[in-house]
Scaffold this active site. Structure first.
Site, short mmCIF file in Angstrom:
data_model
loop_
_atom_site.label_atom_id
_atom_site.label_comp_id
_atom_site.label_asym_id
_atom_site.label_seq_id
_atom_site.Cartn_x
_atom_site.Cartn_y
_atom_site.Cartn_z
N GLU A 1 -83.35 -20.72 71.34
CA GLU A 1 -83.80 -20.84 72.81
C GLU A 1 -83.83 -22.61 72.94
O GLU A 1 -84.05 -22.95 74.04
CB GLU A 1 -85.01 -20.11 73.07
CG GLU A 1 -85.23 -18.95 73.35
CD GLU A 1 -86.58 -18.54 73.27
OE1 GLU A 1 -87.60 -19.11 73.47
OE2 GLU A 1 -86.74 -16.90 73.12
N ASP B 1 -91.92 -19.44 53.99
CA ASP B 1 -92.40 -18.93 52.62
C ASP B 1 -92.40 -17.68 52.33
O ASP B 1 -92.80 -16.76 53.19
CB ASP B 1 -93.76 -19.49 52.63
CG ASP B 1 -94.70 -19.44 51.43
OD1 ASP B 1 -94.08 -20.24 50.37
OD2 ASP B 1 -95.66 -18.79 51.15
C1 GLC Z 1 -94.10 -19.92 47.62
C2 GLC Z 1 -94.66 -21.28 47.71
C3 GLC Z 1 -95.77 -21.40 46.49
C4 GLC Z 1 -96.72 -20.56 46.67
C5 GLC Z 1 -96.39 -19.16 47.00
C6 GLC Z 1 -97.47 -18.28 47.81
O1 GLC Z 1 -93.56 -19.42 46.45
O2 GLC Z 1 -93.51 -22.24 47.18
O3 GLC Z 1 -96.07 -22.83 46.27
O4 GLC Z 1 -97.82 -20.47 45.79
O5 GLC Z 1 -95.40 -19.06 48.25
O6 GLC Z 1 -97.46 -18.83 49.12
#
Ligand code: GLC
Length: 534
Positions: free
Chosen positions: A270, A221
């Site tokens: 790994e 993310d």
């Molecule tokens: C990414 C996710 C989204 C979230 C953001 C903050 O863009 O896809 O849903 O709100 O990160 O974590």
């Protein structure tokens, strides 16, 4: 060709050939499960891991290779689980670690790989580290794991710099002792300070925890956000949302992030079985995205450029060429995606089901890996007009940030024609489903050759058996009338008519699949994609 393995977790990577050349992920179709909205086993109106486990046969029958699960970790749910309070615990609303283990095992037994979401840019304000940092006060070493700063102005009453949150408003919140902390997203999502060694150590340990449990990879993310420019300099620009993904910013796409992914790649390597890292990276260009995919970094990145392209032949062809050209030098597969949990569903974006179906066949014919968002195989539209009182997207509450309408693509999906929440669960659903969804349910579409579900099933079966679809890193464009895209891939030809009128196109061979019925073999209907063997 797509490879299927009886037990991906214990598969020996060495058997696949030279590292990085023949990986399963190069042409994999990866299905995004949004756990809140996929299937609810305990009847509380919210999806859960047992629900996902029970529905895995649907994914096997659909013919996907892997499942990516959005976060299910312990979280106050200020941003639907992207605010993680404990990275090694399952939120009780989703189940237990035992359920996660059972889900991974069952998926593997069905030949499906499992990718989990890791959220390293920020945590929840309820994470132990942040709570301790708040308690211990200014100057405490624990504050150094986040970005705490005194404010500007005579009394420190102004934020330390001019950065704006992606969800709208300033990217800083002041705490009672007067300091401010940085959050590029909601105030409940404090950003980690990746200059701090403890943050590196913690995430390496978190990766190992999930790899040991058997996951086949991570969707990372906000992969572009971890490193901030030295001194956190002002941007000198308001309306920063408009700059996201258009230029390198002091908080996005800094070159320092790559060192982190090199160290993560070493960890992934790994483990046996080719575990992968997938970047959610908003960068200004396909070339800058490719930097995340150098051979010693991650395996894939989402192709947001393609996702943002309209239903227009010229724009699609340019996006396809740019994407393939950018990835070729680093040897990474291009990925393709039309929908996810953050954007308006593509059926609604493109304006019709016909276009959504045509776009799906076009995407599934391209070289590389494909992401399918839950419900797109049912042709679900965006749910518009949700009442304000049911909305949960934090962007909605921050007002002037994103449009705040991400709830409309997160409505629980329909499984059956009847019953509470159309088979999602026995206790209703956390967002209301439109009544028309009865007819779009898995049950209603199964066995109907004209349905979108059967189109996806058929397309994935053809793709799996074909040596051409998904493979390689290039398409051979064919001459085609205005508004039509046509390309050859070995013994396979695909043409997509993006116009609203039928177009004459001599059939190059035998029809394999078409997104709309064909009445004349030499006539490509409006908003239709056809696959031929040729
Ligand atoms: C990414 C996710 C989204 C979230 C953001 C903050 O863009 O896809 O849903 O709100 O990160 O974590």
């Amino acid at each position: 060709m797509t490879q299927h393995l009886a037990d991906p977790a214990t598969h020996d990577a060495a058997a696949e050939g030279p590292a990085g050349r023949t990986g399963w992920w190069r042409d994999a179709v990866i299905y995004q499960v949004y756990p809140r909205s996929f299937a609810d086993a305990d009847g509380d109106g919210m999806g859960d891991l047992e629900g996902v486990r029970a529905r895995l046969p649907h994914l096997r029958d659909l013919g996907v290779d892997a499942v990516w699960l959005s976060p299910f970790y312990a979280s106050p749910q200020a941003d639907a689980g992207y605010d993680v309070a404990d990275y090694r615990t399952i939120d009780p609303m989703f189940g237990t670690l035992h359920d996660a283990d059972a889900l991974i095992r069952d998926a593997h037994a069905l030949g499906l790989r499992v990718i989990t979401d890791v959220v390293p840019n920020h945590c929840s304000d309820q994470h132990d580290w942040f709570r301790q940092a708040l308690r211990e006060g200014p100057g405490s070493p624990l504050r150094a794991r986040f970005h705490f700063r005194p404010g500007r102005g005579t009394d420190g009453e102004l934020p330390p710099n001019d950065w704006e949150s992606v969800f709208g408003g300033p990217a800083w919140t002041r705490v009672p002792d007067g300091e401010w902390y940085l959050h590029l997203f909601a105030p409940q999502q404090p950003d980690f300070n990746w200059e701090h060694p403890a943050v590196h150590d913690e995430f390496r340990s978190i990766l190992r925890f999930w790899l040991d449990l058997g996951v086949d990879g991570f969707r990372i993310d906000v992969a572009h956000g971890l490193v901030k420019a030295d001194g956190l300099p002002d941007l000198g620009h308001s309306e920063q949302l408009k700059l996201l993904g258009n230029q390198v910013l002091p908080f996005f796409d800094q070159d320092g992030v790559h060192e982190i992914y090199r160290s993560w790649r070493a960890i992934l390597d790994e483990y046996a079985g080719e575990r992968i890292g997938v970047a959610e990276a908003w960068t200004p260009s396909a070339e800058r995205t490719a930097l995340y995919l150098r051979p010693d970094e991650l395996h894939q990145a989402f192709n947001f450029h393609y996702l943002g392209t309209g239903w227009d032949a010229g724009a699609l062809r340019a996006a396809i060429d740019d994407s393939l050209d950018a990835m070729r030098p680093v040897g990474a597969p291009t990925t393709w995606v039309l929908s996810n949990h953050d954007v308006v569903r593509h059926r609604t974006r493109f304006g019709s089901l016909a276009r959504a179906r045509a776009a799906a066949l076009l995407m599934l014919a391209l070289p590389g890996s494909v992401y399918v968002y839950q419900g797109e195989e049912l042709g679900l539209p965006e749910v518009t007009g949700l009442p304000d009182e049911v909305r949960q997207d934090p962007a909605f509450f921050r007002g002037d940030g994103q449009d705040g309408l991400r709830d409309g693509c997160r409505v629980p999906i329909p499984w059956t024609r009847n019953g509470s929440s159309y088979g999602f669960g026995s206790g209703g659903s956390w967002l209301p489903q439109p009544a028309e969804w009865a007819g779009l349910s898995v049950e209603a579409q199964t066995g109907d050759p004209a349905s979108t579900l059967e189109l996806y099933r058929g397309a994935l079966a053809v793709r799996r058996d074909s040596p051409w679809l998904g493979a390689g890193d290039a398409v051979e464009w064919l001459a085609a009338p205005e508004g039509v895209l046509a390309f050859r891939r070995g013994g396979f030809v695909c043409a997509a008519n993006t116009t609203g009128a039928p177009v004459r196109l001599p059939a190059p061979g035998t029809v394999l699949l078409s997104s709309a019925p064909l009445t004349d073999p030499d006539l490509l209907p409006a908003d239709t994609t056809v696959w031929w063997t040729a």
